[in-house]
Scaffold this motif. Structure first.
Motif, PDB file in Angstrom:
ATOM      1  N   VAL A   1     -43.730 -61.164  11.867  1.00 54.82           N
ATOM      2  CA  VAL A   1     -42.833 -62.325  11.785  1.00 54.82           C
ATOM      3  C   VAL A   1     -41.386 -61.847  11.691  1.00 54.82           C
ATOM      4  CG1 VAL A   1     -42.116 -64.260  10.346  1.00 54.82           C
ATOM      5  CG2 VAL A   1     -44.540 -63.844  10.759  1.00 54.82           C
ATOM      6  N   GLY A   2     -40.531 -62.401  12.526  1.00 53.15           N
ATOM      7  CA  GLY A   2     -39.126 -62.027  12.531  1.00 53.15           C
ATOM      8  C   GLY A   2     -38.807 -60.842  13.411  1.00 53.15           C
TER       9      GLY A   2
ATOM     10  N   ASP B   1     -52.249 -66.313   7.821  1.00 54.86           N
ATOM     11  CA  ASP B   1     -51.563 -65.474   6.850  1.00 54.86           C
ATOM     12  C   ASP B   1     -50.689 -66.327   5.940  1.00 54.86           C
ATOM     13  OD1 ASP B   1     -52.684 -63.146   7.704  1.00 54.86           O
ATOM     14  OD2 ASP B   1     -51.032 -62.581   9.038  1.00 54.86           O
ATOM     15  N   LEU B   2     -50.325 -65.751   4.795  1.00 57.83           N
ATOM     16  CA  LEU B   2     -49.457 -66.424   3.828  1.00 57.83           C
ATOM     17  C   LEU B   2     -48.168 -65.629   3.682  1.00 57.83           C
ATOM     18  CD1 LEU B   2     -52.107 -67.263   1.076  1.00 57.83           C
ATOM     19  CD2 LEU B   2     -51.199 -68.808   2.807  1.00 57.83           C
ATOM     20  N   SER B   3     -47.050 -66.306   3.828  1.00 57.57           N
ATOM     21  CA  SER B   3     -45.751 -65.666   3.675  1.00 57.57           C
ATOM     22  C   SER B   3     -45.137 -66.067   2.346  1.00 57.57           C
ATOM     23  CB  SER B   3     -44.823 -66.077   4.820  1.00 57.57           C
ATOM     24  OG  SER B   3     -43.487 -65.694   4.552  1.00 57.57           O
ATOM     25  N   PRO B   4     -44.599 -65.115   1.571  1.00 56.33           N
ATOM     26  CA  PRO B   4     -43.966 -65.474   0.289  1.00 56.33           C
ATOM     27  C   PRO B   4     -42.810 -66.444   0.454  1.00 56.33           C
ATOM     28  CG  PRO B   4     -44.319 -63.094   0.452  1.00 56.33           C
ATOM     29  CD  PRO B   4     -44.605 -63.666   1.802  1.00 56.33           C
TER      30      PRO B   4
ATOM     31  N   GLY C   1     -44.605 -69.691   3.196  1.00 55.40           N
ATOM     32  CA  GLY C   1     -45.898 -70.274   2.859  1.00 55.40           C
ATOM     33  C   GLY C   1     -46.921 -69.983   3.940  1.00 55.40           C
ATOM     34  N   PRO C   2     -47.881 -70.892   4.144  1.00 58.74           N
ATOM     35  CA  PRO C   2     -48.905 -70.656   5.174  1.00 58.74           C
ATOM     36  C   PRO C   2     -48.291 -70.593   6.571  1.00 58.74           C
ATOM     37  CG  PRO C   2     -49.560 -72.415   3.677  1.00 58.74           C
ATOM     38  CD  PRO C   2     -48.130 -72.132   3.390  1.00 58.74           C
ATOM     39  N   LEU C   3     -48.625 -69.542   7.309  1.00 61.81           N
ATOM     40  CA  LEU C   3     -48.162 -69.401   8.685  1.00 61.81           C
ATOM     41  C   LEU C   3     -49.156 -70.068   9.629  1.00 61.81           C
ATOM     42  CD1 LEU C   3     -47.043 -65.649   8.604  1.00 61.81           C
ATOM     43  CD2 LEU C   3     -45.581 -67.672   8.434  1.00 61.81           C
TER      44      LEU C   3
ATOM     45  N   GLY D   1     -55.183 -70.721   0.384  1.00 60.03           N
ATOM     46  CA  GLY D   1     -54.166 -71.115   1.361  1.00 60.03           C
ATOM     47  C   GLY D   1     -54.404 -70.590   2.750  1.00 60.03           C
ATOM     48  N   ARG D   2     -55.306 -69.614   2.897  1.00 61.72           N
ATOM     49  CA  ARG D   2     -55.604 -69.085   4.229  1.00 61.72           C
ATOM     50  C   ARG D   2     -56.340 -70.089   5.101  1.00 61.72           C
ATOM     51  NH1 ARG D   2     -59.070 -64.064   2.956  1.00 61.72           N
ATOM     52  NH2 ARG D   2     -59.776 -65.511   1.330  1.00 61.72           N
ATOM     53  N   THR D   3     -56.853 -71.162   4.503  1.00 62.72           N
ATOM     54  CA  THR D   3     -57.559 -72.190   5.276  1.00 62.72           C
ATOM     55  C   THR D   3     -56.648 -73.353   5.667  1.00 62.72           C
ATOM     56  OG1 THR D   3     -58.267 -73.411   3.300  1.00 62.72           O
ATOM     57  CG2 THR D   3     -59.696 -71.623   4.069  1.00 62.72           C
ATOM     58  N   TYR D   4     -55.345 -73.207   5.400  1.00 56.44           N
ATOM     59  CA  TYR D   4     -54.415 -74.295   5.741  1.00 56.44           C
ATOM     60  C   TYR D   4     -54.468 -74.603   7.236  1.00 56.44           C
ATOM     61  CZ  TYR D   4     -50.052 -76.766   6.653  1.00 56.44           C
ATOM     62  OH  TYR D   4     -49.124 -77.684   7.091  1.00 56.44           O
ATOM     63  N   GLY D   5     -54.523 -73.568   8.060  1.00 57.75           N
ATOM     64  CA  GLY D   5     -54.571 -73.775   9.508  1.00 57.75           C
ATOM     65  C   GLY D   5     -55.812 -74.526   9.948  1.00 57.75           C
ATOM     66  N   ILE D   6     -56.940 -74.259   9.291  1.00 53.76           N
ATOM     67  CA  ILE D   6     -58.180 -74.984   9.610  1.00 53.76           C
ATOM     68  C   ILE D   6     -58.027 -76.453   9.272  1.00 53.76           C
ATOM     69  CG2 ILE D   6     -60.611 -75.230   8.999  1.00 53.76           C
ATOM     70  CD1 ILE D   6     -60.705 -72.220   8.545  1.00 53.76           C
TER      71      ILE D   6
END
Length: 576
Positions: free
Chosen positions: A495-496, A478-481, A484-486, A209-214
Motif C-alpha cells: 500500500v502506498g 488485510d488490516l491497516s493501522p 483500517g480494513p483494506l 476485522g479480516r472478514t470485513y471484505g466478506i
C-alpha cells in the motif's frame, strides 16, 4: 407508371420527394430493427437478460456516473455503456430509464454531491488526471452506475480496474462483463428473498476485522449469518425453513473437526447443500516472519482429508511457489537502526490468472494467494471436477515440514526448480455425491439421526456442487493501522508503493457464490467475449504512405476524373 412519370416531370416534384422522405422517417420511428453482424454478438442480449426485462413489474432507473472530461479509454467505456443501455431500453422501452450524471453535480434537493453520496454507498473512485489547455487538473471519477427498482437500489460496477491508467485489456474485459454486471444487479433487486449464506464458526475460523471484505461483498445480494456447527444438531437446507443455509461458507478453520461435525457437513451435502471452502492445510503465516527470518510450515490436521477425498479431491500438505507472484518489502542493506528496504517478488504469494472458459473465472483478473496448498482430483464415479485456479508455467511445490525463509530472496530464484505448470489450487466438483459415512453408520448413530428428524442418506438425493480452495487467505482482507480494513485483494505491504494493486479476489469470491446459488443463466452472461481487433503496428508503419495516398489522393483523383468525363459528355451533347 404514368402517375410516377407525371410526378417526375412536374414542376413540384421536389415537394412529393419531401413528403415521401417524411413518410419513410415516420414509419421508421414506429418500426425499429437491429441486425447484429458482429462475430461475438456484441449487440445482442442474452436470454437471461431478456427474461429479466420481461419480468419487470415497475420501471428500473439507472444513473451512470461516466459524464465528464475523460481520456479516450474512459470515453470509449462511457460510449459502450450508453450503447448497452440502449439495448436494454429497446428490449423494454416502457420500463427502462437511464441517464448520465457527473459525480460533481449536486443531488437534487441537497448540497451533497453525487460523488459523496456514492462513497457512502461503498463505491470505489479513481483519481484521474485530465489534460486541459491551461494545464492538468485532478478529476475524481466513479466508473459505476446506480440502479433503482421497487424502492431498492444497488451499485453496478462498470470498470473494475485498479488504477486510472486504463489499459486496453481492462477496457476490453469491462465491456465483455457489462451485461453480466447489469444483469446480476437487476436480478438481485428483483429477488425478494436473498440466498442465505452460513458462515461456519466454532473451529477457529476467522471472525475478526479480516472478514470485513466478506461482509461488504455479501451485504447487497445475500443474507449472511453465523453457523456454529457445535450448536446445531443439523444444518437446515429445506427451502421452506427460514433458517435454511443455501451455501455453507468456511474460511480458514484452524481447529480439528470432530466426527459429529463432519457428519453434519456430510448430510448437509447429501440433502443438496452447497459448500464453499477456503482451507489452509498448513500453519504458515506471514506474521511468523516478523521477528525471525525463518519459520516451519506444518500440518494443521483438520480431519477434513477423508471427507474431501470421498467427494473427489484432496488438499495436499505442501506449499505452492510461483515465479508469477506479488511483491514484499525486504531488508537489503542499511543498518539495524536505519534499514534499507526494497520490494522483491515473494514466491509464496502466487498470482493466479484466468485460464479456462468456465463462467466462474472467465474474464476475471489476477487472483492473489498466500501460502497456498496444491490440490489433486480423485477419480470418483458421477462427479465432474473443474480446475478453477492453477499456477503459472513456472511453479513448484515444497512438502511439509516446509522451511520458509526470508533469506531465499537474497538470491534470484533458480528457474530450473520452477519447472511445474498448472498446479491446481481451486476445484469445482459437481454431481451426485456419496456419503463419507456410507457403510459405516451403526444402528445407534442411525437412530440418533432419525430422532433429529434427518434420516441418514448414503447418497445425495439431488445433484450438488461445491468449490474447494487450498488457501484461506484469498477472501480475507488485510488490516491497516491507519486505514483500517483494506479492500479484499489488496496487499498491506505494498500500500502506498508503485506495486499497490487490487487483485480480483472479490470477483472470484462472488462468482463462486453466484454459481453455487443456482443462477446459471446470469453466470453464463460472463461468457460474452469482446474480441480485440488491433492494427498490426509494423504493417501500419511500413504501409503508412500507401494508405495516406489512397485516403487523400484517390478521392481527389476521382473528383477530377468525374469532372473530365462530365465535360466530355457535355461537349458531345451540346456541341459546346
Amino acid at each position: 407508371m404514368n402517375g410516377i412519370k407525371k410526378i417526375a416531370t412536374s414542376r413540384y416534384w421536389w415537394v412529393f420527394l419531401l413528403l415521401l422522405l417524411a413518410g419513410i422517417n415516420y414509419l421508421a420511428s414506429l418500426v425499429h430493427a437491429r441486425f447484429d453482424l458482429t462475430r461475438e454478438k456484441r449487440y445482442t442480449l442474452s436470454k437471461a437478460s431478456n427474461d429479466l426485462l420481461r419480468k419487470l413489474e415497475s420501471p428500473v432507473e439507472i444513473d451512470v456516473f461516466l459524464k465528464g472530461e475523460f481520456p479516450a479509454g474512459f470515453r470509449k467505456l462511457a460510449n459502450s455503456t450508453e450503447e448497452f443501455l440502449g439495448l436494454l431500453k429497446d428490449a423494454n422501452s416502457s420500463k427502462v430509464r437511464y441517464r448520465f450524471i457527473s459525480p460533481q453535480d449536486e443531488v437534487p434537493g441537497s448540497t451533497v454531491t453525487w460523488g459523496d453520496s456514492l462513497v457512502g454507498l461503498g463505491a470505489i473512485h479513481i483519481n484521474l488526471t485530465v489534460q486541459k489547455k491551461s494545464g492538468e487538473s485532478s478529476n475524481i471519477i466513479f466508473p459505476v452506475a446506480l440502479m433503482r427498482y421497487n424502492g431498492r437500489q444497488s451499485l453496478v460496477n462498470i470498470y473494475s480496474g485498479a488504477s486510472g491508467a486504463i489499459s486496453q485489456e481492462e477496457l476490453n474485459s469491462a465491456e465483455a462483463l457489462m451485461e453480466y454486471q447489469f444483469a446480476k444487479t437487476l436480478d438481485g433487486l428483483m429477488t425478494k428473498e436473498p440466498p442465505h449464506i452460513g458462515y461456519a464458526v466454532g473451529n477457529g475460523e476467522a471472525t475478526d476485522g479480516r472478514t470485513y471484505g466478506i461482509q461488504e461483498a455479501l451485504s447487497q445480494d445475500y443474507k449472511l449469518g453465523m453457523l456454529d456447527l457445535q450448536a446445531f444438531d443439523h444444518i437446515p437446507v429445506d427451502s421452506a425453513d427460514p433458517r435454511r443455509i443455501d451455501v455453507l461458507l468456511m474460511v480458514k478453520p484452524t481447529q480439528q473437526f470432530t466426527e459429529d461435525e463432519i457428519m453434519k457437513i456430510d448430510q448437509y451435502v447429501m440433502r443438496g447443500g452447497k459448500l464453499l471452502l477456503f482451507i489452509d492445510n498448513l500453519i504458515a503465516e506471514q506474521d511468523s516472519l516478523r521477528f525471525t527470518r525463518e519459520t516451519i510450515a506444518y500440518d494443521r490436521n483438520l480431519n477434513l482429508t477423508e471427507l474431501l477425498f470421498k467427494y473427489g479431491m484432496r488438499i495436499n500438505t505442501d506449499l505452492v511457489m510461483d515465479l508469477d507472484c506479488d511483491f514484499m518489502p525486504f531488508v537489503v542493506g542499511g543498518t539495524k537502526e536505519n534499514p534499507q528496504f526494497e520490494f522483491l517478488k515473494w514466491n509464496y504469494y502466487p498470482l493466479f490468472a484466468s485460464k479456462g472458459n468456465h463462467p466462474i473465472v472467465r474474464n476475471t483478473g489476477l487472483v492473489a494467494g498466500r501460502f497456498v496448498n496444491s490440490m489433486d482430483t480423485i477419480t470418483t464415479p458421477g462427479i465432474r471436477k473443474t480446475v478453477l485456479l492453477s499456477s503459472s508455467a513456472h511453479s513448484r511445490t515444497i512438502a511439509t515440514p516446509a522451511l520458509i525463509s526470508l533469506n531465499e530472496n537474497k538470491n534470484v530464484p533458480e528457474d530450473v526448480k520452477f519447472n511445474r505448470r498448472d498446479i491446481p489450487v481451486a476445484i469445482l466438483a459437481e454431481g451426485n455425491f456419496t456419503s463419507v459415512f456410507n457403510n459405516r453408520v451403526g444402528k445407534a448413530m442411525a437412530d440418533t439421526l432419525a430422532a433429529r428428524g434427518i434420516p441418514f442418506l448414503s447418497k445425495s438425493r439431488v445433484p450438488g456442487s461445491m468449490i474447494v480452495v487450498g488457501d484461506g487467505d484469498i477472501v480475507l482482507n488485510d488490516l491497516s493501522p491507519k486505514q483500517g480494513p483494506l479492500p479484499m485483494g489488496v496487499n498491506f505491504y505494498t500500500v502506498g508503493s508503485q506495486y499497490e494493486y487490487q487483485f480480483a479476489n472479490r470477483d472470484f469470491f462472488l462468482n463462486c457464490l453466484e454459481y453455487l446459488v443456482n443462477k446459471p443463466g446470469i453466470v453464463e452472461t460472463r461468457n460474452k467475449d469482446i474480441v480485440l481487433r488491433l492494427l498490426d503496428g509494423k504493417k501500419v508503419e511500413a504501409q503508412k504512405s500507401t494508405w495516406q495516398l489512397l485516403n487523400v489522393g484517390l478521392p481527389v483523383l476521382a473528383v477530377l476524373l468525374f469532372g473530365a468525363v462530365y465535360q466530355q459528355v457535355r461537349r458531345r451533347r451540346y456541341g459546346a
